[in-house]
Design an enzyme around this catalytic site. Sequence first.
Site, PDB file in Angstrom:
ATOM      1  N   THR A  12      -5.025  31.947  27.439  1.00  0.00           N
ATOM      2  CA  THR A  12      -4.664  30.633  26.911  1.00  0.00           C
ATOM      3  C   THR A  12      -2.766  31.109  26.890  1.00  0.00           C
ATOM      4  O   THR A  12      -2.051  30.799  27.001  1.00  0.00           O
ATOM      5  CB  THR A  12      -4.993  29.870  25.502  1.00  0.00           C
TER       6      THR A  12
ATOM      7  N   HIS B   1      -0.037  39.995  19.590  1.00  0.00           N
ATOM      8  CA  HIS B   1      -0.638  40.330  18.050  1.00  0.00           C
ATOM      9  C   HIS B   1      -0.844  39.730  16.946  1.00  0.00           C
ATOM     10  O   HIS B   1       0.119  38.879  16.590  1.00  0.00           O
ATOM     11  CB  HIS B   1      -0.380  41.805  17.776  1.00  0.00           C
TER      12      HIS B   1
HETATM   13  C1  GRF Z   1      -4.952  36.001  21.024  1.00  0.00           C
HETATM   14  O1  GRF Z   1      -5.227  35.557  19.857  1.00  0.00           O
HETATM   15  C2  GRF Z   1      -3.724  37.325  20.701  1.00  0.00           C
HETATM   16  O2  GRF Z   1      -3.175  37.287  20.333  1.00  0.00           O
HETATM   17  C3  GRF Z   1      -4.726  38.126  21.201  1.00  0.00           C
HETATM   18  O3  GRF Z   1      -5.784  37.846  21.736  1.00  0.00           O
HETATM   19  C4  GRF Z   1      -6.023  36.559  22.253  1.00  0.00           C
HETATM   20  C5  GRF Z   1      -6.211  36.294  23.266  1.00  0.00           C
HETATM   21  O4  GRF Z   1      -6.753  35.284  23.377  1.00  0.00           O
HETATM   22  N1  GRF Z   1      -4.229  39.512  21.176  1.00  0.00           N
HETATM   23  P1  GRF Z   1      -6.435  34.996  24.750  1.00  0.00           P
HETATM   24  O5  GRF Z   1      -6.936  34.973  25.803  1.00  0.00           O
HETATM   25  O6  GRF Z   1      -4.450  34.503  25.149  1.00  0.00           O
HETATM   26  O7  GRF Z   1      -6.482  32.939  25.271  1.00  0.00           O
END
Ligand code: GRF
Length: 185
Positions: A15, A107
């Site tokens: 996402t 993060h």
């Molecule tokens: C996000 O919440 C990011 O902070 C963490 O992993 C999640 C990834 O979500 N590192 P996506 O794959 O971008 O939907």
Amino acid sequence: MVKKKSCVFISGSGTNLKELIKSSKSYNFPININLVISNNKNANGLKLAKLHKIPYKTLNLNNLRDKEQTLNILKKNKIKLICLAGFMKILPKDFIKKFKGQIINIHPSLLPKFKGLNTFTKAIKAKERFSGCTVHFVNEKLDSGKIILKKKVSIDKNENEKSLKLKVQKKEYKAYSEAIFKIYN
Ligand code: GRF
């Protein structure tokens, strides 16, 4: 404006990748997404790469041959910035050294608090009043590189992991693009 060439590393739903692709379409965004690398061949984010006709590869950087291949493909594509977006593997130290100052990560906590996994549960358990996300440069220590920016959300009374995750992710989508603007301006 000549946009910098970038590569997004993913492992899952993608996402954040989706938002980065969206931002990259605007004429004044400093980077183009030229490549997507996933350590997981079933990552949903790969479908996005396909949809937007962005070249993609599934590679495991902890395997020597794949690491070499990654280095070659990054060089060949003249990649200047690597954006980790939900990339769930720890990068090899020599890889990080090679791209010092050129790898950033998002993060889901207000660093330096709650490094590593399960950040929402940790923040709720610790009775924190705020959570959020941090975009930072990647160095050899986990979630410890120089912070580019943070975005805050409040942790409400009956907050649970799911509701907090939704709130934080909404912030992440803005934070990542803002951080990239900040790096190049
Ligand atoms: C996000 O919440 C990011 O902070 C963490 O992993 C999640 C990834 O979500 N590192 P996506 O794959 O971008 O939907």
